[in-house]
Design an enzyme around this catalytic site. Structure first.
Site, PDB file in Angstrom:
ATOM      1  N   ASP A 164      43.570  53.428  29.504  1.00 38.86           N
ATOM      2  CA  ASP A 164      43.622  52.306  30.690  1.00 38.86           C
ATOM      3  C   ASP A 164      43.129  52.930  31.782  1.00 38.86           C
ATOM      4  OD1 ASP A 164      45.438  54.742  32.850  1.00 38.86           O
ATOM      5  OD2 ASP A 164      45.572  55.371  31.433  1.00 38.86           O
ATOM      6  N   CYS A 212      36.616  31.795  35.329  1.00 37.81           N
ATOM      7  CA  CYS A 212      35.669  31.205  34.934  1.00 37.81           C
ATOM      8  C   CYS A 212      35.373  29.690  34.068  1.00 37.81           C
ATOM      9  CB  CYS A 212      35.027  31.663  33.697  1.00 37.81           C
ATOM     10  SG  CYS A 212      34.562  34.013  34.526  1.00 37.81           S
ATOM     11  N   HIS A 265      39.684  37.648  36.144  1.00 37.11           N
ATOM     12  CA  HIS A 265      38.847  37.604  35.899  1.00 37.11           C
ATOM     13  C   HIS A 265      38.600  39.402  34.758  1.00 37.11           C
ATOM     14  CE1 HIS A 265      34.517  37.753  34.407  1.00 37.11           C
ATOM     15  NE2 HIS A 265      33.475  39.050  34.868  1.00 37.11           N
ATOM     16  N   CYS A 323      32.422  34.558  29.877  1.00 37.39           N
ATOM     17  CA  CYS A 323      34.006  34.381  30.036  1.00 37.39           C
ATOM     18  C   CYS A 323      34.486  33.809  29.653  1.00 37.39           C
ATOM     19  CB  CYS A 323      33.869  35.056  31.272  1.00 37.39           C
ATOM     20  SG  CYS A 323      35.691  35.485  31.343  1.00 37.39           S
ATOM     21  N   ASP A 355      53.041  56.384  32.657  1.00 36.78           N
ATOM     22  CA  ASP A 355      52.874  58.134  32.368  1.00 36.78           C
ATOM     23  C   ASP A 355      53.552  59.024  33.224  1.00 36.78           C
ATOM     24  OD1 ASP A 355      52.753  57.790  35.072  1.00 36.78           O
ATOM     25  OD2 ASP A 355      51.381  57.439  35.689  1.00 36.78           O
ATOM     26  N   CYS A 386      37.461  34.103  30.738  1.00 38.94           N
ATOM     27  CA  CYS A 386      38.843  33.373  31.227  1.00 38.94           C
ATOM     28  C   CYS A 386      39.478  32.402  32.221  1.00 38.94           C
ATOM     29  CB  CYS A 386      38.611  34.528  32.502  1.00 38.94           C
ATOM     30  SG  CYS A 386      37.684  34.677  33.416  1.00 38.94           S
TER      31      CYS A 386
END
Length: 374
Positions: A269, A312, A338, A307, A96, A309
């Protein structure tokens, strides 16, 4: 000259207008719509780059010009070979402009036509960023996508203030374009105009004449009611070129990400997933879950049984709650993994549903399960 950043449209959801596409960058292709994790200081908090790739499946990350300018300094990062090499990240980076951080300083900064004079939040030292300085910093960082230096108006702001700010942002955008010297970085323009439709239209039209390789919507999701956010999002997005990436800045809640995609946005974002992780909160398919709460002391189930991930698959709510209460760093790391994966997986689902022309039904089903009211 071949543009370093190009957009390829693959499919438009016939029921919503959502876009499924690919952004081509010098550091790889980005499947869109995409959520970009924020690496403010040249790192996504608590995460290694291998974890971002292998566990989160991040395609692109955002780094912050303002913060890296103050520490460690863009000249040092350039000496290290650029931000990709400095932080060991071989995928795309968006930087940015530093505008939002500068303008969030409030009384600590002074805006002129030349640029912004401000006091460093680190040591109070006097600093200055102009459009030219912002481009100099971003070129030294070597990001794939640079952002034009702009002013983000607070909410609410008067019509007169917003108009002057928008017009200055347009002039600054032209100066940014003039200042750019690199050919391997894409510079995006930022549409401003607050919550006034006529100003948004003027800003978009003026910036389109400058022919940037991509365009962003700035100045919304800044504290306004959701109805105002959606109204301005839906008004502004159709004003953006169809053949270039469309970026909505600072959005990271699941409902805003889905609504952005429905409106035709390609990139979003936000710092939210790692920020709330540090406070012990997880995003799940059934809504937010405050893992610190005592109710999870003997809960030996995953954060979210839907999930995929790393967290998890391997750890329970009870264990993560214990880590958080014991102030063990691993607790925050596991929640960060996560939350970030929850959002990148959400956007994977959004891309699939766009291809099926089914995003509106997906939104309604997601909202019902998550506890949102549409």
């Amino acid at each position: 000259m071949t543009q370093p950043i190009t957009y390829e449209l693959l499919h438009v959801d016939k029921n919503s207008g959502a876009r499924r596409g690919v952004i081509h960058t010098p550091h790889g292709d980005i499947q869109t719509p995409v959520f970009m994790p924020v690496g403010t200081q040249g790192t996504v908090k608590a995460m290694t780059t291998d974890e971002l790739k292998d566990m989160v499946h991040a395609q692109i990350i955002l780094a912050n010009t303002y913060h890296l300018f103050l520490r460690p300094g863009h000249k040092l990062i350039k000496e290290a070979g650029g931000l990709h090499k400095f932080m060991n990240w071989d995928r795309a980076i968006l930087t940015d402009s530093g505008g939002f951080q500068v303008f969030s300083l409030g009384a600590l900064r002074k805006i002129t036509e030349e640029g912004v004079e401000f006091r460093s939040h680190l040591d109070g030292s006097k600093q200055f960023i102009s459009p030219e300085v912002s481009i100099e910093i971003q070129e030294a960082l070597g990001s794939d996508i640079m952002m034009a230096f702009d002013e983000c108006c607070p909410y609410p702001s008067s019509y007169e203030y917003t108009k002057k700010s928008m017009e200055r942002t347009t002039r600054w955008a032209a100066r940014c374009k003039e200042a750019q010297t690199t050919e391997n970085q894409g510079l995006f323009g930022i549409i401003q105009g607050g919550f006034f439709e006529d100003l948004r239209r003027i800003s978009a039209n003026d910036l389109k004449q400058m022919d940037f390789p991509g365009y962003a919507i700035g100045g919304i999701s800044v504290g306004e009611p959701k109805e105002e956010f959606l109204k301005m999002l839906r008004f502004t997005t159709p004003l953006m070129p169809e053949n270039k990436p469309r970026y909505l800045m600072g959005v990271g809640t699941p409902d805003y990400l889905i609504e952005a995609a429905i409106s035709g946005i390609d990139m979003c974002d936000c710092v939210l997933p790692t920020r709330i992780a540090r406070h012990g909160t997880a995003m799940t398919s059934h809504g937010k879950l405050v893992v610190r709460n005592a109710t999870y002391e003997r809960d030996f189930t995953p954060i979210d049984d839907e999930c995929d991930c790393y967290t998890c698959k391997n750890y329970t709510r009870a264990y993560i709650r214990h880590l958080l209460n014991a102030k063990e760093i691993l607790g925050v790391r596991l929640l960060s993994i996560h939350n970030l994966r929850f959002l990148t997986k959400l956007m994977e689902s959004v891309r699939i549903e766009i291809e099926r022309d089914n995003l509106l039904n997906f939104r309604d089903e997601f909202y019902k399960k998550y506890g949102y009211i549409k």
